[in-house]
Design an enzyme around this catalytic site. Structure first.
Site, short mmCIF file in Angstrom:
data_model
loop_
_atom_site.label_atom_id
_atom_site.label_comp_id
_atom_site.label_asym_id
_atom_site.label_seq_id
_atom_site.Cartn_x
_atom_site.Cartn_y
_atom_site.Cartn_z
N LYS A 236 8.30 10.15 -11.78
CA LYS A 236 7.92 8.84 -11.19
C LYS A 236 9.55 8.70 -11.18
O LYS A 236 10.65 8.18 -10.08
CB LYS A 236 7.73 7.48 -11.63
CG LYS A 236 8.13 6.28 -10.58
CD LYS A 236 7.19 5.24 -11.24
CE LYS A 236 5.64 4.91 -11.61
NZ LYS A 236 5.11 6.30 -12.36
N ARG B 118 8.65 0.57 -15.79
CA ARG B 118 7.85 1.72 -15.44
C ARG B 118 6.92 3.01 -16.03
O ARG B 118 8.42 3.11 -15.51
CB ARG B 118 7.72 1.65 -13.52
CG ARG B 118 7.79 0.69 -12.97
CD ARG B 118 8.50 0.95 -11.16
NE ARG B 118 7.58 0.85 -10.69
CZ ARG B 118 7.30 1.94 -9.70
NH1 ARG B 118 8.73 1.65 -8.91
NH2 ARG B 118 5.95 2.15 -8.67
N GLY C 20 -1.30 6.07 -11.43
CA GLY C 20 -1.95 4.43 -11.99
C GLY C 20 -2.34 5.37 -13.93
O GLY C 20 -3.40 4.48 -14.70
N THR D 8 2.60 0.11 -16.02
CA THR D 8 4.02 -0.70 -15.18
C THR D 8 3.97 -2.12 -15.69
O THR D 8 2.55 -2.53 -15.24
CB THR D 8 3.51 -0.31 -13.59
OG1 THR D 8 4.32 0.65 -13.29
CG2 THR D 8 5.36 -1.65 -13.12
N GLN E 191 13.95 -1.02 -13.12
CA GLN E 191 14.40 -1.17 -11.77
C GLN E 191 14.23 -2.87 -11.20
O GLN E 191 13.58 -3.07 -11.85
CB GLN E 191 13.25 -0.51 -10.99
CG GLN E 191 13.75 -0.53 -9.47
CD GLN E 191 12.68 0.62 -8.63
OE1 GLN E 191 11.42 0.66 -9.14
NE2 GLN E 191 13.01 0.61 -7.60
N GLU F 177 5.35 4.00 -1.54
CA GLU F 177 5.13 2.00 -2.06
C GLU F 177 6.64 1.48 -1.33
O GLU F 177 7.18 2.08 -2.37
CB GLU F 177 4.75 1.82 -3.12
CG GLU F 177 3.17 3.13 -4.11
CD GLU F 177 3.16 2.37 -5.99
OE1 GLU F 177 3.96 1.39 -6.16
OE2 GLU F 177 2.32 3.69 -6.30
N GLN G 91 8.69 3.80 -4.43
CA GLN G 91 8.08 5.08 -5.00
C GLN G 91 7.80 6.17 -4.54
O GLN G 91 7.23 5.54 -2.77
CB GLN G 91 6.77 4.05 -5.73
CG GLN G 91 6.49 5.47 -7.03
CD GLN G 91 5.02 5.16 -8.20
OE1 GLN G 91 5.59 4.74 -8.55
NE2 GLN G 91 3.79 5.88 -7.97
N ARG H 3 5.79 10.36 -4.15
CA ARG H 3 5.18 11.24 -4.37
C ARG H 3 4.51 11.91 -3.72
O ARG H 3 3.92 11.05 -2.82
CB ARG H 3 4.10 10.15 -5.87
CG ARG H 3 2.96 10.15 -5.42
CD ARG H 3 2.45 9.19 -7.24
NE ARG H 3 0.99 8.02 -6.86
CZ ARG H 3 1.53 6.92 -6.68
NH1 ARG H 3 2.32 6.72 -8.23
NH2 ARG H 3 0.43 6.15 -6.29
N HIS I 17 -27.80 32.68 2.36
CA HIS I 17 -28.48 33.48 1.38
C HIS I 17 -29.17 32.34 0.12
O HIS I 17 -30.51 33.30 0.47
CB HIS I 17 -27.20 34.20 0.67
CG HIS I 17 -28.05 34.26 -0.85
ND1 HIS I 17 -28.57 35.83 -1.02
CD2 HIS I 17 -28.27 33.76 -2.31
CE1 HIS I 17 -28.99 36.18 -2.22
NE2 HIS I 17 -29.01 35.01 -3.27
#
Length: 860
Positions: free
Chosen positions: A21, A97, A112, A116, A163, A274, A287, A289, A819
């Site tokens: 992160k 976080r 998750g 956080t 943050q 986010e 965020q 990722r 098959h």
């Protein structure tokens, strides 16, 4: 290592120091994207607090959390936390976080999994929140997630982000590619008033917007009944609210989508972000990722939208191919393409229509989809083997981007004519019609000729072995496919009999029961027959691993040792996922076969349930069915009855040959594999590889180049790790567009999968059975009690020993001629194939009814 760093000092290469992160937030900050200021407490801080923590053993989760919550925080760590917080402002609200080293990775987001804490105010409150973040590395869910992704607990460390909080008026998440349909560059935005936690946690139905190319394609208003807000002095509150209007204007939606494009362009891959919009209307990124669930796209060398069809899904092999397996398949595809006049200049390049993505094989079917003739022919072909794909291609035909551009059938007809000539289809078909015994002898001779061609002298050099392997792989397909005209005659006459008699094909399935000359059926019956001849004691008493050790040491009881060896001499080239040359065969790893024998011998069943007896009964019922169809034809004319009897006798003689080309192809792969293991041993002697089997993590070109020496051990280690990671992928599309869209995901789930409370698929083998379901994802080591209904993704011949005791079959993939469907019919097992998500929607132990004629599965 520094104890704390500002975001401006962090980049993506510092994963081990700051976690996923923080590495991403630092990267975004350095790229000039709007990220709230912040600092990160590095993994060094965690290391000092976690000293002495045992990362294995019973009670790991509780023990680790207690240690991290109760151990004293060293003075240097405490000071670093306090100074980091102070650097952001006086008593400024912050988000604390977790940022694990195994987090926000390209293959696993870990979203998750760690905690956080929002709107934390005051230095000591921040210290406490940091401590709780450290402890969240050891929640049960985080431990389970790491284990499912093959990540060592001892190797994971946790950094913590501190943050500045955005006092959000609106917040939410944004995917820069559609996570449901897979379409790239189609932004999906979920938004809700207040902090984004309401959206991220799933506590609210947010507004949803879909944006592509600056155009808002969809707007869905959520009820937005919950808002999470910051409280003065710290903490948050949940407030029930009611918002009828959208919480974002169209202008804001487009601005967010534009920001998402900037983020994706920076990383070069779709991102899960986010975001938050503050009281001044400024957009902040909190965020980003990678989106880890998207299936990777094939590399494109042709313009426009392309349509790819999964070979793996069609063959029931959900696992990836090894690199040498890919090389072999490309060579084989090149040989097939040459039959139609479209072979590649270099056979190792593979057919122009073959592609690789996600270490799996794909066929580019764009030309067929955009051809008037292809739109008629393709659905008919797919109906036989992969029926669930048919409505997808019908759906694609409505896409204006895939309009018809090839209107003449001549190119296709020329290709088919060339193919028919090169495999001598007319003469083979005539032989089948007029001299069936000679046709069967020809099919058998092909196998004898193949065995001769696969022999490699012991004295052959590695270069000669590679030459031989390439010749066999490129040239075998044109030879073995020449048996198909004989099988096609059988099925063609089957269809003709239906037309002449007026009996629907669906009512004639009993005629295809217990057909002779099917190598897979013969293999299964021989395996069962072994149980009547071998000594049962060790198989009933000892675990499979011990049985394997005894067999490989030659220490099983004498009859068992001799008979199993004879069986593997004949069928040991087979295996699960056998179309991948890099996968071990039963002759190398006999655990599966020994486990099946042990399961058979532990069962209690009457003689009437023995497969040989059931097979004989199926043949009697087939003869009776022929008489019934002929009687129906007689009512329309005497000559019709004679033709129907003639045709259906030919059908039964030749239908089993459908499995023969693959049987021979797999034998070829196994023979080449044996030779490549010798080459691998040579490369071990040169110091290029650690193990002979490592050669299967090289392509054929690379293997030839490796004969000159070098060290490829690190390359092999990286590829093996990538292969194992890709093996854990839970979803492989059956059809994929070059923009990432999965057409199947666009269909309505309710319409596609349920009708009147039943799961629906393709009728594959008539009959109705009610029994207990057994979900099996991997046949190796699986145990099926007599009468249980087998629920599986798909099957290849490695699965079929389980069919001998199954009361019914449900498969997620396949069509009426796939098959599993063919073998189920031959065994008289009611079967439904092509049932979406059957292995997820049905659970082991659940009672279900399978109606193989209606194509339905009812959950009781």
């Amino acid at each position: 290592m520094n104890m704390a760093l500002d975001f401006s000092e962090v980049d993506a290469g510092m994963l081990a120091e700051v976690g996923g992160k923080a590495a991403n937030l630092g990267e975004l900050t350095r790229a000039g994207l709007p990220v709230p200021p912040g600092r990160v407490l590095t993994t060094e801080a965690y290391r000092q607090v976690a000293q002495g923590l045992e990362t294995s053993g019973d009670g790991l989760a509780e023990r680790a959390r207690r240690h991290l919550l109760e151990a004293p925080v060293p003075a240097a760590v405490h000071e670093a936390i306090v100074k980091s917080y102070a650097a952001l402002g006086d008593d400024v609200p912050v988000a604390v976080r977790s940022s694990a080293t195994a987090e926000d990775l390209p293959f696993a987001s870990f979203a998750g999994q760690q905690d956080t804490f929002l709107n934390v105010v005051g230095a000591e409150a921040v210290v406490d929140a940091v401590r709780r973040c450290w402890a969240s590395l050891w929640t049960d869910r985080a431990i389970a997630y790491r284990e499912s992704n093959g990540i060592d607990h001892a190797a994971v460390r946790l950094a913590v982000v501190v943050q500045v909080m955005v006092d959000a008026r609106v917040a939410g998440v944004m995917f820069t590619a559609n996570p449901v349909t897979g379409r790239r560059r189609e932004a999906v935005i979920d938004a809700n008033p207040g902090l984004g936690e309401a959206v991220v946690s799933g506590a609210v139905n947010p507004d949803r917007f879909v944006v592509y190319g600056g155009e808002i394609l969809e707007r869905h208003a959520g009820d937005k009944r919950l808002t999470i807000r910051s409280l003065p002095g710290g903490g948050t509150e949940r407030v029930e609210t009611s918002h009828e209007d959208f919480c974002l204007t169209d202008e804001r939606v487009r601005a967010l989508a534009g920001l998402g494009t900037r983020v994706e362009d920076h990383y070069g891959a779709p991102q899960d972000t986010e975001w938050a919009i503050d009281e001044h209307g400024e957009i902040w990124l909190t965020q980003a990722r990678p989106i880890t669930t998207l299936y990777p796209l094939p590399e494109r060398d042709r313009p426009g939208l392309r349509v790819y069809f999964s070979v793996n899904v069609a063959q029931g092999v959900m696992a990836p191919f090894t690199p040498m397996g890919v090389s072999a398949f490309q060579l084989i595809s090149g040989g097939a393409a040459r039959l139609f006049g479209h072979g590649p200049a270099d056979p190792l390049d593979g057919a122009p229509f073959a592609a690789v993505s996600g270490q799996r094989m794909w066929f580019d079917l764009t030309t067929a989809v955009r051809s008037r003739f292809g739109r008629v022919l393709l659905p008919r072909m797919l109906t036989l083997g992969e029926a669930r794909a048919v409505p997808l291609f019908e759906q694609l035909a409505q896409d204006p981007r895939l309009s018809v551009v090839y209107t003449s059938p001549r190119p296709v007809l020329r290709g088919l004519s060339r193919f028919a000539r090169r495999i001598h289809a007319p003469s083979r078909a005539m032989l089948a019609l007029t001299r069936p015994r000679k046709a069967l002898e020809y099919a058998a001779r092909l196998g004898e000729e193949l065995d001769r061609r696969l022999l490699v002298p012991e004295s052959a050099t590695p270069e000669q072995r590679l030459d031989h392997a390439e010749r066999m792989l490129a040239g075998t397909f044109p030879v073995i496919v020449s048996v198909m005209p004989v099988a096609v005659v059988g099925y063609g006459l089957f269809a003709l009999a239906a037309k002449l008699s007026g009996v629907p094909l669906s009512d004639m399935q009993d005629i295809l029961r217990s057909v002779p000359h099917n190598p897979t059926t013969e293999m299964d019956l021989e395996l069962w027959d072994l149980t009547t001849r071998i000594e049962p004691e060790p198989f009933k008493e000892k675990p499979v691993a011990e049985l394997v050790s005894l067999y490989q040491a030659g220490q099983l009881p004498p009859v068992a040792q001799r008979e199993i060896t004879a069986f593997l001499d004949k069928y040991g080239h087979r295996g699960v996922a056998e179309i991948d040359l890099g996968v071990p065969r039963w002759s190398e790893e006999p655990a599966h076969i020994l486990g099946v024998l042990a399961n058979y011998l532990r069962m209690d069943g009457g003689a009437g349930l023995a497969p040989s007896a059931l097979f004989a009964k199926g043949a009697e019922e087939a003869r009776a069915a022929i008489a019934q169809v002929a009687a129906a034809a007689r009512r329309k004319g005497r000559w019709r009855a004679a033709v129907v009897r003639f045709g259906l006798r030919r059908t039964r003689e030749f239908a089993g040959l459908r499995e023969l080309p693959k049987f021979y192809l797999v034998k070829t792969l196994a023979g080449v594999r044996r030779s490549m293991l010798v080459v691998g041993e040579h490369l071990v002697g040169l110091g290029v590889l650690d193990s002979a089997r490592d050669v299967f993590f090289l392509g054929l070109r690379e293997t030839r180049a490796a004969l000159d020496g070098g060290d490829l051990r690190q390359v092999v280690a990286e590829r093996r790790a990538a292969y194992e990671q890709e093996s854990r992928r839970r979803h492989v599309p059956r059809v994929l567009l070059s923009d990432g869209t999965e057409p199947e995901a666009l269909a309505s789930a309710a319409a596609a999968s349920t009708t009147g409370g039943a799961l629906t698929g393709t009728a594959a083998s008539a009959g109705t059975v009610t029994g207990v379901a057994r979900v099996v994802l991997d046949p190796i080591g699986a145990h099926l009690e007599p009468g249980e209904i087998l629920i599986c993704p798909s099957t290849d011949p490695g699965w079929t020993p389980l069919f001998l005791t199954a009361g019914g079959l449900v498969m997620e993939m396949g069509g009426a001629m796939s098959h599993g469907a063919v073998v189920a019919r031959e065994y008289g097992i009611p079967a439904v194939v092509g049932v979406p998500d059957a292995t997820h929607r049905i659970t082991t132990g659940q009672e279900i009814t399978v109606n193989g004629a209606a194509g339905t599965v009812t959950l009781l």
